[in-house]
Design a protein around this motif. Structure first.
Motif, mmCIF file in Angstrom:
data_model
loop_
_atom_site.group_PDB
_atom_site.id
_atom_site.type_symbol
_atom_site.label_atom_id
_atom_site.label_comp_id
_atom_site.label_asym_id
_atom_site.label_seq_id
_atom_site.Cartn_x
_atom_site.Cartn_y
_atom_site.Cartn_z
ATOM 1 N N GLU A 116 0.829 -1.207 0.000
ATOM 2 C CA GLU A 116 0.000 0.000 0.000
ATOM 3 C C GLU A 116 0.865 1.259 0.000
ATOM 4 N N MET A 117 1.918 1.254 0.799
ATOM 5 C CA MET A 117 2.799 2.417 0.859
ATOM 6 C C MET A 117 3.513 2.636 -0.472
ATOM 7 N N SER A 118 3.892 1.545 -1.123
ATOM 8 C CA SER A 118 4.552 1.654 -2.420
ATOM 9 C C SER A 118 3.629 2.293 -3.446
ATOM 10 N N LYS A 119 2.353 1.920 -3.402
ATOM 11 C CA LYS A 119 1.381 2.517 -4.322
ATOM 12 C C LYS A 119 1.196 4.002 -4.034
ATOM 13 N N ARG A 120 1.170 4.361 -2.760
ATOM 14 C CA ARG A 120 0.942 5.753 -2.382
ATOM 15 C C ARG A 120 2.125 6.643 -2.737
ATOM 16 N N THR A 121 3.317 6.131 -2.578
ATOM 17 C CA THR A 121 4.516 6.958 -2.760
ATOM 18 C C THR A 121 5.223 6.730 -4.086
ATOM 19 N N CYS A 122 4.810 5.680 -4.815
ATOM 20 C CA CYS A 122 5.475 5.279 -6.060
ATOM 21 C C CYS A 122 6.915 4.832 -5.810
ATOM 22 N N GLY A 123 7.217 4.488 -4.561
ATOM 23 C CA GLY A 123 8.551 3.985 -4.244
ATOM 24 C C GLY A 123 8.641 2.493 -4.485
ATOM 25 N N ALA A 124 9.825 2.027 -4.794
ATOM 26 C CA ALA A 124 10.036 0.598 -5.025
ATOM 27 C C ALA A 124 9.827 -0.175 -3.734
ATOM 28 N N ARG A 125 9.145 -1.313 -3.822
ATOM 29 C CA ARG A 125 8.975 -2.166 -2.647
ATOM 30 C C ARG A 125 10.038 -3.248 -2.677
ATOM 31 N N ILE A 126 10.779 -3.358 -1.602
ATOM 32 C CA ILE A 126 11.846 -4.351 -1.497
ATOM 33 C C ILE A 126 11.472 -5.335 -0.404
ATOM 34 N N GLU A 127 11.434 -6.610 -0.753
ATOM 35 C CA GLU A 127 11.092 -7.656 0.203
ATOM 36 C C GLU A 127 12.356 -8.439 0.536
ATOM 37 N N ILE A 128 12.854 -8.270 1.740
ATOM 38 C CA ILE A 128 14.096 -8.922 2.134
ATOM 39 C C ILE A 128 13.974 -10.441 2.001
ATOM 40 N N ASP A 129 12.824 -10.997 2.387
ATOM 41 C CA ASP A 129 12.636 -12.445 2.303
ATOM 42 C C ASP A 129 12.824 -12.974 0.890
ATOM 43 N N ALA A 130 12.429 -12.170 -0.102
ATOM 44 C CA ALA A 130 12.482 -12.630 -1.490
ATOM 45 C C ALA A 130 13.900 -12.676 -2.044
ATOM 46 N N GLY A 131 14.786 -11.859 -1.494
ATOM 47 C CA GLY A 131 16.122 -11.793 -2.073
ATOM 48 C C GLY A 131 17.258 -12.232 -1.178
ATOM 49 N N TRP A 132 16.951 -12.561 0.072
ATOM 50 C CA TRP A 132 18.061 -12.758 0.996
ATOM 51 C C TRP A 132 18.791 -14.071 0.799
ATOM 52 N N VAL A 133 18.127 -15.109 0.268
ATOM 53 C CA VAL A 133 18.812 -16.389 0.078
ATOM 54 C C VAL A 133 19.940 -16.238 -0.936
ATOM 55 N N ALA A 134 19.688 -15.459 -1.998
ATOM 56 C CA ALA A 134 20.751 -15.213 -2.978
ATOM 57 C C ALA A 134 21.937 -14.515 -2.335
#
Length: 225
Positions: free
Chosen positions: A24-42
Motif C-alpha cells: 500500500e505504501m509503495s502505491k501511495r509513494t510510487c517507491g520501489a517495494r523491497i522484500e528482504i525475504d524474497a532476495g536474501w537467500v541469494a
C-alpha cells in the motif's frame, strides 16, 4: 514522504501486516517495494561459510533456490554447519550471513524505497550483528508494526491472523518475535495497528513519518502509535 531521508523500513512479527502495508505504501509513494525475504537467500549464498556447506541438490539449474525449497535449504545448511563446527558456530555463521544480506539490501535501497524487512531479519541474538544492522538502518526510518501494546494480546491476534491465512505459527514462537528486544533496538518508532485497515495503517505511517522527520527522530522507539 518524498522528503524523508532514506527508505521506510517495516519490521515486526509474522502476521503484523508488513507485506500488505508495504504494498500500500509503495502505491501511495510510487517507491520501489523491497522484500528482504524474497532476495536474501541469494545474498546468503554469497557468504563463504554458507557456500562451503551448500546443499547443491537444492539449487536449481538457474543457480537459484526455489521459494518452495528455501526452508529445506536453510535446514540443510544449519545441519551441515552444526555437524562441521558445532551448534554455537553454526548459529553465529547463519546470523552473520543474514545480517550481511540485510545490510547489503538496505544499503542498495533507494531513498524512496519501502522495505518489508521480514519477521526473522530484525531478530539478532549477537549484539555486534544487531549493532551492524542498526548502523545500516541509520539512514532509514524504521517502524515496528504490532497489533497492540500488550504482548499476550498481540500474540493471540497474530496467531488468529496466521491461522486464517493457512500459515499457523505456535504461540510460543510468536511470543519470541513479539517480545524480542532486537525489534525495539532497531525501531525508530512502534505503530500499534489495532483493527485498522491496511489503508488506515498506511495513512498513519505517512503522518508518523512526517512527525518523526519534523522532530528529528528521537532514536529507537521514539514514539508508540
Amino acid at each position: 514522504m518524498a522528503e524523508r531521508p532514506g527508505p521506510l523500513v517495516l519490521i515486526g512479527p509474522p502476521g503484523a501486516g508488513k507485506t500488505s502495508v508495504a504494498d500500500e505504501m509503495s502505491k501511495r509513494t510510487c517507491g520501489a517495494r523491497i522484500e528482504i525475504d524474497a532476495g536474501w537467500v541469494a545474498q546468503l549464498r554469497r557468504q563463504p561459510a554458507i557456500a562451503a556447506v551448500e546443499p547443491v541438490a537444492l539449487v536449481g539449474p538457474d543457480g537459484d533456490v526455489l521459494p518452495s525449497l528455501r526452508r529445506a535449504y536453510l535446514m540443510a545448511v544449519r545441519e551441515r554447519l552444526t555437524s562441521a563446527h558445532g551448534e554455537a558456530t553454526a548459529a553465529r555463521a547463519l546470523e552473520q550471513a543474514k545480517a550481511r544480506a540485510a545490510i547489503d539490501m538496505v544499503e542498495r535501497a533507494g531513498d524512496d524505497a519501502i522495505v518489508d524487512f521480514g519477521a526473522g531479519h530484525s531478530i539478532y541474538e549477537h549484539l555486534d550483528l544487531r549493532a551492524a544492522v542498526r548502523a545500516a538502518l541509520s539512514r532509514a526510518l524504521v517502524v515496528l508494526l504490532l497489533p497492540c501494546a500488550e504482548p499476550a494480546a498481540a500474540v493471540a491476534i497474530l496467531a488468529g491472523r496466521l491461522a486464517a491465512q493457512g500459515r499457523p505459527v505456535s504461540a510460543a514462537r510468536l511470543a519470541e518475535y513479539v517480545e524480542h528486544p532486537s525489534n525495539r533496538a532497531l525501531a525508530d518508532a512502534t505503530l500499534h495497528t489495532g483493527t485498522c485497515t491496511i489503508a488506515e495503517v498506511a495513512a498513519q505511517l505517512v503522518a508518523l513519518a512526517a512527525e518523526l522527520r519534523a522532530s528529528g527522530r528521537t532514536g529507537p522507539c521514539g514514539r508508540s502509535g
